[in-house]
Design an enzyme around this catalytic site. Structure first.
Site, PDB file in Angstrom:
ATOM      1  N   GLU A  40       4.099   0.297  -0.643  1.00 20.32           N
ATOM      2  CA  GLU A  40       2.125   0.065  -0.217  1.00 20.32           C
ATOM      3  C   GLU A  40       1.425   0.965  -0.589  1.00 20.32           C
ATOM      4  O   GLU A  40       0.204   0.352  -1.507  1.00 20.32           O
ATOM      5  CB  GLU A  40       2.613   0.024   1.452  1.00 20.32           C
ATOM      6  N   ASP A  44      -1.708  -0.600  -3.090  1.00 17.68           N
ATOM      7  CA  ASP A  44      -2.406  -0.731  -2.724  1.00 17.68           C
ATOM      8  C   ASP A  44      -3.656   0.046  -3.908  1.00 17.68           C
ATOM      9  O   ASP A  44      -4.146  -0.159  -4.095  1.00 17.68           O
ATOM     10  CB  ASP A  44      -2.993   0.754  -1.280  1.00 17.68           C
ATOM     11  N   ASP A 113      -0.128  -4.392   5.201  1.00 17.00           N
ATOM     12  CA  ASP A 113       1.134  -3.628   4.438  1.00 17.00           C
ATOM     13  C   ASP A 113       1.781  -4.117   3.684  1.00 17.00           C
ATOM     14  O   ASP A 113       2.706  -3.736   2.109  1.00 17.00           O
ATOM     15  CB  ASP A 113       1.931  -2.035   5.285  1.00 17.00           C
ATOM     16  N   GLU A 116       0.372  -5.611   0.215  1.00 14.47           N
ATOM     17  CA  GLU A 116       0.498  -4.577  -1.074  1.00 14.47           C
ATOM     18  C   GLU A 116       0.989  -4.221  -1.268  1.00 14.47           C
ATOM     19  O   GLU A 116       1.733  -3.615  -3.088  1.00 14.47           O
ATOM     20  CB  GLU A 116      -0.436  -3.009  -0.291  1.00 14.47           C
TER      21      GLU A 116
END
Length: 226
Positions: A40, A44, A113, A116
């Protein structure tokens, strides 16, 4: 029944060479120490870069602040959860018993989450260009719909600045009630503005959204475009 990772690949438009990466990307921390949090983190950063690059190319005349607001809109948790739902990612999530019982499959933060983490997994599986290609494909309808008109400040900020410019007292937001189950709540907010005789009201699926809608109603009541 087909392999879940193969079905996921059809949904994503990407076939993993290393299926364990996809499995890890879908594993919530409630399942234990081996989970998707590191992926994640990676996803991101990649997402922010790819979207920033796309916006930089799409709007060559846009100022830094405009680009930042557009990017924030595209990478915020609500948008990521929407994308995850469009892909039916909830069908593939791996959750611990507690999250299963509490409806974690539908929780926006968990979906965002996982989205990502999937990006991070594709990057590790195939590198930057295939990862970029998938992100842009998923985001294309949203990118196509964007204009620089979307960079206006949110209603709460505009209301505050309007009142400050007139040296008026800042607005006060009051939670009136909350309805619905924990996974589908509706918040109701009143916005009290010194320049108005009656409060303006707004509702939404989060307190923040309800406050924004109440502020927008106050701007309309003040004769300011919301």
């Amino acid at each position: 029944m087909s392999n879940p990772i193969e079905r996921l690949g059809r949904v994503l438009g990407y076939r993993f060479a290393d299926e364990s990466l996809a499995e890890l990307a879908l594993t919530h921390r409630s399942c234990g120490a081996r989970n998707n949090e590191r992926l994640e983190f990676l996803g991101d950063s990649i997402l922010n870069f790819v979207i920033a690059d796309a916006l930089f190319s799409k709007f060559p005349e846009a100022a830094e602040g405009q680009l930042s607001r557009l990017r924030a809109r595209l990478v915020k948790g609500v948008t990521l959860a929407e994308l995850a739902r469009e892909m039916d990612l909830s069908e593939f999530l791996r959750l611990g018993a507690g999250e299963l019982k509490s409806g974690g499959f539908n929780r926006k933060s968990i979906l965002a989450d996982a989205f990502e983490a999937i990006i991070g997994a594709i990057y590790l599986d195939a590198g930057m260009e295939p990862c970029r290609e998938r992100i842009l494909a998923w985001y294309q309808p949203r990118l196509d719909d964007l204009t620089l008109d979307d960079t206006r400040k949110d209603p709460k900020t505009r209301l505050q600045e309007y009142l400050q410019s007139r040296r008026a007292e800042l607005p006060k937001y009051h939670l009136i009630k909350v309805e619905g189950e924990a996974h589908a709540q509706q918040f109701y907010i009143d916005c009290e503005v010194a320049l108005l005789t009656t409060p303006s009201s707004g509702s939404g699926k989060s307190r923040r959204l309800a406050e924004q809608n109440a502020a927008a109603a106050a701007l309309l009541a003040l004769g300011v475009e919301a």
